[in-house]
Design a protein around this motif. Structure first.
Motif, mmCIF file in Angstrom:
data_model
loop_
_atom_site.group_PDB
_atom_site.id
_atom_site.type_symbol
_atom_site.label_atom_id
_atom_site.label_comp_id
_atom_site.label_asym_id
_atom_site.label_seq_id
_atom_site.Cartn_x
_atom_site.Cartn_y
_atom_site.Cartn_z
ATOM 1 N N LEU A 12 0.829 -1.196 0.000
ATOM 2 C CA LEU A 12 0.000 0.000 0.000
ATOM 3 C C LEU A 12 0.871 1.258 0.000
ATOM 4 N N ALA A 13 1.961 1.239 0.786
ATOM 5 C CA ALA A 13 2.860 2.391 0.863
ATOM 6 C C ALA A 13 3.515 2.669 -0.469
ATOM 7 N N GLU A 14 3.826 1.586 -1.220
ATOM 8 C CA GLU A 14 4.495 1.760 -2.508
ATOM 9 C C GLU A 14 3.589 2.397 -3.541
ATOM 10 N N THR A 15 2.276 2.220 -3.343
ATOM 11 C CA THR A 15 1.326 2.780 -4.309
ATOM 12 C C THR A 15 0.865 4.187 -3.939
ATOM 13 N N MET A 16 1.287 4.695 -2.756
ATOM 14 C CA MET A 16 0.875 6.030 -2.304
ATOM 15 C C MET A 16 1.645 7.088 -3.087
ATOM 16 N N THR A 17 0.999 8.157 -3.413
ATOM 17 C CA THR A 17 1.634 9.244 -4.167
ATOM 18 C C THR A 17 2.190 10.293 -3.209
ATOM 19 N N GLU A 18 3.178 11.068 -3.701
ATOM 20 C CA GLU A 18 3.796 12.139 -2.923
ATOM 21 C C GLU A 18 3.472 13.459 -3.594
ATOM 22 N N ILE A 19 3.188 14.473 -2.791
ATOM 23 C CA ILE A 19 2.821 15.786 -3.309
ATOM 24 C C ILE A 19 3.950 16.774 -3.015
ATOM 25 N N LYS A 20 4.480 17.423 -4.064
ATOM 26 C CA LYS A 20 5.486 18.464 -3.913
ATOM 27 C C LYS A 20 5.019 19.733 -4.618
ATOM 28 N N GLN A 21 5.763 20.813 -4.398
ATOM 29 C CA GLN A 21 5.417 22.091 -5.027
ATOM 30 C C GLN A 21 6.119 22.207 -6.365
ATOM 31 N N CYS A 22 5.467 22.857 -7.305
ATOM 32 C CA CYS A 22 6.032 23.080 -8.634
ATOM 33 C C CYS A 22 7.383 23.778 -8.519
ATOM 34 N N ALA A 23 8.351 23.371 -9.346
ATOM 35 C CA ALA A 23 9.723 23.891 -9.260
ATOM 36 C C ALA A 23 9.894 25.261 -9.892
ATOM 37 N N ARG A 24 8.893 25.735 -10.640
ATOM 38 C CA ARG A 24 9.050 27.050 -11.255
ATOM 39 C C ARG A 24 8.926 28.135 -10.203
ATOM 40 N N PRO A 25 9.910 29.053 -10.134
ATOM 41 C CA PRO A 25 9.837 30.138 -9.156
ATOM 42 C C PRO A 25 8.557 30.944 -9.318
ATOM 43 N N GLY A 26 7.859 31.120 -8.233
ATOM 44 C CA GLY A 26 6.613 31.875 -8.256
ATOM 45 C C GLY A 26 5.365 31.034 -8.376
ATOM 46 N N CYS A 27 5.491 29.764 -8.734
ATOM 47 C CA CYS A 27 4.324 28.880 -8.860
ATOM 48 C C CYS A 27 4.177 28.061 -7.576
ATOM 49 N N THR A 28 2.982 28.037 -7.043
ATOM 50 C CA THR A 28 2.707 27.290 -5.801
ATOM 51 C C THR A 28 1.810 26.082 -6.049
ATOM 52 N N ASN A 29 1.587 25.732 -7.303
ATOM 53 C CA ASN A 29 0.730 24.579 -7.602
ATOM 54 C C ASN A 29 1.395 23.285 -7.134
ATOM 55 N N PRO A 30 0.581 22.324 -6.718
ATOM 56 C CA PRO A 30 1.137 21.038 -6.294
ATOM 57 C C PRO A 30 1.528 20.161 -7.491
ATOM 58 N N VAL A 31 2.511 19.308 -7.275
ATOM 59 C CA VAL A 31 2.947 18.349 -8.288
ATOM 60 C C VAL A 31 2.851 16.956 -7.674
ATOM 61 N N GLU A 32 2.135 16.079 -8.359
ATOM 62 C CA GLU A 32 1.941 14.726 -7.848
ATOM 63 C C GLU A 32 3.085 13.823 -8.314
ATOM 64 N N ILE A 33 3.766 13.217 -7.359
ATOM 65 C CA ILE A 33 4.860 12.294 -7.655
ATOM 66 C C ILE A 33 4.331 10.869 -7.468
ATOM 67 N N ILE A 34 4.242 10.141 -8.566
ATOM 68 C CA ILE A 34 3.693 8.789 -8.529
ATOM 69 C C ILE A 34 4.836 7.786 -8.486
#
Length: 211
Positions: A12-34
């Motif tokens: 189950l842990a291996e299938t969980m996704t990770e959420i990070k912030q977009c790498a572009r300066p000034g953008c606060t949108n989330p990025v889903e890491i699968i």
């Protein structure tokens, strides 16, 4: 009693996704890491392209700044060759270049010539003051047989050679102090001579009365 299936929890842990912030300066949108997929840095292709443009703009601005600095240094060297290496301070040279940028090359050179004349006049006045003070100190010192006076750094000067050495390396302010010191010594000697003359006259008068 409830039994925990460790393998199931691990799967189950291996299938969980990770959420990070977009790498572009000034953008606060989330990025889903699968897990199992290539990690994404940006929230979308639009942000990815904007980040690329930002990097290119930074490179361009850095290149322009480097070119402007190189041109500024060449301009400063040209002005120093025209007016002399140590005639004008960096702040004055920068001001001349600002005149060229905002007005004209002709005005820059006109103001530069005026500044050089002012600097030369200041140097001439300074040298005249130094030479006059040196001459005055030596003349008065000779009259006093180069009596002991206070020189630079509170050194005691006595004799012609110490006088010469001191005035040769003294600053303008130190020369003024030496002049005051030698005149003070002359006034002290004059006062001593006057007192001696008064005492001698008084003694002569008393001797005449007794005789």
């Amino acid at each position: 009693m409830m039994v925990i299936d460790d393998q199931k929890d691990l799967d189950l842990a291996e299938t969980m996704t990770e959420i990070k912030q977009c790498a572009r300066p000034g953008c606060t949108n989330p990025v889903e890491i699968i897990p199992g997929h290539r990690p994404r840095k940006y929230c979308g292709n639009g942000c990815k392209q904007l980040a690329y443009l930002q990097r290119e703009d930074e490179k361009r601005l850095q290149a322009e700044a480097a070119a402007q600095q190189a041109q500024y240094e060449r301009d400063v060297d040209a002005l120093r060759q025209r007016y002399g290496l140590d005639s004008l301070s960096p702040k004055v040279l920068d001001g001349l270049l600002q005149l060229r940028s905002h007005y004209s090359v002709g005005l820059m050179y006109q103001v530069g010539e005026m500044l050089i004349l002012a600097v030369k006049e200041a140097h001439r006045s300074y040298n005249e003051a130094v030479n006059a003070l040196r001459e005055e100190i030596m003349l008065v010192g000779e009259q006093l047989n180069f009596v002991a006076i206070t020189g630079p750094q509170n050194q005691t000067l006595r004799g012609v050679q110490p006088y010469c050495d001191a005035i040769g390396r003294a600053s303008l302010e130190e020369l003024y102090a030496m002049r005051d010191s030698v005149h003070l010594a002359r006034r002290a000697r004059q006062h001593l001579a006057e007192v001696s003359a008064q005492l001698e006259a008084k003694y002569s008068n008393r001797h005449a009365d007794l005789s």
